[in-house]
Design a protein around this motif. Structure first.
Motif, PDB file in Angstrom:
ATOM      1  N   THR A  89       0.844  -1.199   0.000  1.00 28.47           N
ATOM      2  CA  THR A  89       0.000   0.000   0.000  1.00 28.47           C
ATOM      3  C   THR A  89       0.879   1.249   0.000  1.00 28.47           C
ATOM      4  O   THR A  89       0.608   2.230  -0.704  1.00 28.47           O
ATOM      5  CB  THR A  89      -0.921   0.013   1.248  1.00 28.47           C
ATOM      6  OG1 THR A  89      -1.419  -1.299   1.497  1.00 28.47           O
ATOM      7  CG2 THR A  89      -2.076   0.979   1.071  1.00 28.47           C
ATOM      8  N   TYR A 183      -3.057 -12.304  -6.017  1.00 23.74           N
ATOM      9  CA  TYR A 183      -1.971 -13.185  -5.544  1.00 23.74           C
ATOM     10  C   TYR A 183      -2.619 -14.524  -5.148  1.00 23.74           C
ATOM     11  O   TYR A 183      -3.735 -14.544  -4.635  1.00 23.74           O
ATOM     12  CB  TYR A 183      -1.304 -12.489  -4.348  1.00 23.74           C
ATOM     13  CG  TYR A 183      -0.189 -13.256  -3.700  1.00 23.74           C
ATOM     14  CD1 TYR A 183       1.072 -13.291  -4.284  1.00 23.74           C
ATOM     15  CD2 TYR A 183      -0.394 -13.927  -2.502  1.00 23.74           C
ATOM     16  CE1 TYR A 183       2.098 -14.002  -3.677  1.00 23.74           C
ATOM     17  CE2 TYR A 183       0.629 -14.630  -1.897  1.00 23.74           C
ATOM     18  CZ  TYR A 183       1.876 -14.672  -2.491  1.00 23.74           C
ATOM     19  OH  TYR A 183       2.886 -15.365  -1.885  1.00 23.74           O
ATOM     20  N   ALA A 194      -1.285 -11.456 -10.260  1.00 21.84           N
ATOM     21  CA  ALA A 194      -2.316 -10.752 -11.027  1.00 21.84           C
ATOM     22  C   ALA A 194      -2.980  -9.736 -10.105  1.00 21.84           C
ATOM     23  O   ALA A 194      -2.839  -9.816  -8.880  1.00 21.84           O
ATOM     24  CB  ALA A 194      -3.360 -11.728 -11.567  1.00 21.84           C
ATOM     25  N   TYR A 311       0.765  -8.193  10.361  1.00 23.67           N
ATOM     26  CA  TYR A 311       2.165  -8.325   9.974  1.00 23.67           C
ATOM     27  C   TYR A 311       3.003  -8.051  11.215  1.00 23.67           C
ATOM     28  O   TYR A 311       2.576  -7.280  12.078  1.00 23.67           O
ATOM     29  CB  TYR A 311       2.482  -7.340   8.838  1.00 23.67           C
ATOM     30  CG  TYR A 311       1.601  -7.677   7.627  1.00 23.67           C
ATOM     31  CD1 TYR A 311       1.990  -8.647   6.707  1.00 23.67           C
ATOM     32  CD2 TYR A 311       0.369  -7.065   7.494  1.00 23.67           C
ATOM     33  CE1 TYR A 311       1.155  -8.981   5.632  1.00 23.67           C
ATOM     34  CE2 TYR A 311      -0.469  -7.402   6.422  1.00 23.67           C
ATOM     35  CZ  TYR A 311      -0.074  -8.362   5.502  1.00 23.67           C
ATOM     36  OH  TYR A 311      -0.913  -8.691   4.478  1.00 23.67           O
TER      37      TYR A 311
HETATM   38  C1  PLP Z   1      -1.513  -8.689  -1.236  1.00 25.21           C
HETATM   39  C2  PLP Z   1      -1.696  -7.239  -0.911  1.00 25.21           C
HETATM   40  C3  PLP Z   1      -1.238  -6.221  -1.760  1.00 25.21           C
HETATM   41  C4  PLP Z   1      -0.284  -6.446  -2.905  1.00 25.21           C
HETATM   42  O1  PLP Z   1      -0.622  -7.310  -3.855  1.00 25.21           O
HETATM   43  P1  PLP Z   1       0.486  -8.054  -4.787  1.00 25.21           P
HETATM   44  O2  PLP Z   1      -0.383  -8.696  -5.792  1.00 25.21           O
HETATM   45  O3  PLP Z   1       1.206  -9.011  -3.911  1.00 25.21           O
HETATM   46  O4  PLP Z   1       1.355  -7.018  -5.357  1.00 25.21           O
HETATM   47  C5  PLP Z   1      -1.554  -4.904  -1.450  1.00 25.21           C
HETATM   48  N1  PLP Z   1      -2.267  -4.604  -0.357  1.00 25.21           N
HETATM   49  C6  PLP Z   1      -2.696  -5.540   0.516  1.00 25.21           C
HETATM   50  C7  PLP Z   1      -3.485  -5.127   1.704  1.00 25.21           C
HETATM   51  C8  PLP Z   1      -2.414  -6.898   0.259  1.00 25.21           C
HETATM   52  O5  PLP Z   1      -2.833  -7.812   1.143  1.00 25.21           O
END
Ligand code: PLP
Length: 383
Positions: A89, A183, A194, A311
């Motif tokens: 983000t 993902y 994607a 996280y």
């Molecule tokens: C997975 C995720 C993303 C990023 O997505 P990618 O496809 O891994 O680049 C962004 N924001 C949040 C909250 C996510 O969980």
């Protein structure tokens, strides 16, 4: 009994017979990027979410970057977002020279706190980015009112919330624009990377398509310095097949969440995640909070239960963002959560028997890490 944190094999097994013939014909026709399959997925997902335009892209991080750029976030602009999100983000803002401004979250659901957002607005603020964390839709109506009052753009990070909704509508259709990730581990996951950008505005959609294809709408005519962020046809085939099952799979996640709540009800030292009133949550992750989390986590791992932390470090305190100069203690709710959160196995095909094993292991692990209560009345002596 071993329980994996995430088991996607059952998902692939459900779709393989639908996907393989499409992949076979794609190999034959060598149509790999864009094309009819991508167009069809974009239409179907737009209808599912209830937005005018879906632009399939390469991943969720690129989707966020494209969304930021398309609504006019520029170098030096401030973008307000929760401290406890996946780093993408923030990363997407930083990549275009914008400045992520982190705010704390509410203790009940760990979602962006509108009061904290209001307090973080400056003359340089350009956008507010709620993250629908763990499959729960953030309080968008309140955030949208703040955005409106200050002339800001609301951009949803809907990567963890495919199919989630609130009383205001479906996650991904609530802001001026939204970004999502497919993902493999997300509720709607591809067989690789994607993502998608969603908006009701045709002009914004056209700009995103242009930026995602080297700033070009007509071959070799480049109007913008763009990027290569297109969606592959092979991924679109998987996403179409999974989209048809998404509501069932989300319902299975909700049923699993109800079972966890029953299995873990009243277990001392375990704080369960709370459904958001009025929301249809899709439980991308099922996150409990425990004291001595690392010890509990080690106990779970030793018992053969796959667990995760989403996280462990709030984004402003990561090494990557050390340059912003944030200090521990600035985001009390998000930081307290980061020390206690533990994600339990959660996926559509999780069985009741597996959940029983998870609950037993958690009860054990927490029991062993609870401090001896000195001088407490013996069990059963209290009314
Ligand atoms: C997975 C995720 C993303 C990023 O997505 P990618 O496809 O891994 O680049 C962004 N924001 C949040 C909250 C996510 O969980």
């Amino acid at each position: 009994m071993n329980v994996p944190f995430l088991d996607l094999a059952a998902q692939q097994a459900e779709i393989v017979d639908e996907v393989l013939p499409v992949w076979r014909s794609q190999l034959g026709s060598a149509g790999f990027i864009g094309g009819a399959e991508v167009d069809a997925f974009e239409r179907e997902y737009a209808e599912y979410i209830g937005v005018g335009h879906v632009i399939g892209v390469s991943n969720g991080t690129d989707a966020l970057e494209l969304a930021y750029r398309a609504v006019g976030v520029r170098a030096g602009d401030e973008v307000i977002m929760p401290a406890n999100t996946f780093i993408a983000t923030a990363e997407a803002a930083s990549r275009i020279g914008a400045v992520p401004v982190f705010v704390d979250v509410d203790d009940a659901n760990l979602l962006m706190d509108p009061d904290a957002v209001e307090a973080a607005i400056t003359a340089r603020t350009r956008a507010i980015v709620p993250v629908h964390l763990f499959g729960q839709t953030a309080p968008v109506p309140r955030l949208a009112a703040i955005a409106e009052r200050h002339g800001l753009v609301l951009i949803e990070d809907a990567a963890q919330a495919q199919g989630a909704s609130s009383e205001a509508g479906r996650a991904g259709a609530l802001g001026r624009i939204s970004a999502t990730s497919f993902y493999p581990g997300k509720n709607l996951g591809a067989a690789g990377d994607a993502g998608a950008v969603m908006t009701d505005d045709a002009e914004t959609a056209a700009l995103i398509r242009n930026l995602a294809a080297h700033g070009s709408s007509v071959k070799y005519v480049h109007d913008n310095i763009g990027m290569n962020a297109r969606l592959d046809a092979v991924q679109a085939a998987v996403l179409r097949a999974k989209l048809r099952r998404l509501d069932d799979w989300n319902a299975a996640r909700r049923a699993a969440a109800v079972r966890y709540a029953a299995l873990l009800d009243g277990v001392a030292g375990v704080r369960l995640p709370a459904p958001v009133p009025g929301n249809l949550d899709v439980w991308h992750l099922y996150v409990v909070r425990v004291e001595e989390r690392d010890r509990v986590m080690a106990g779970m791992t030793a018992a053969g239960i796959g667990v995760g932390i989403h996280y462990p470090t709030v984004v402003p305190l990561t090494e990557a963002y050390a340059g912003l100069g944030h200090r521990a203690g600035e985001f009390p709710v998000a930081e307290a959560a980061a020390a206690r959160i533990l994600s339990l196995p959660m996926f559509p095909h999780l069985t009741a028997i597996q959940q029983q094993a998870v609950a037993d292991a958690l009860r054990d692990a927490v029991g062993r890490s609870l401090p001896e209560t000195v001088g407490a009345p013996a069990q059963g002596s209290m009314v």
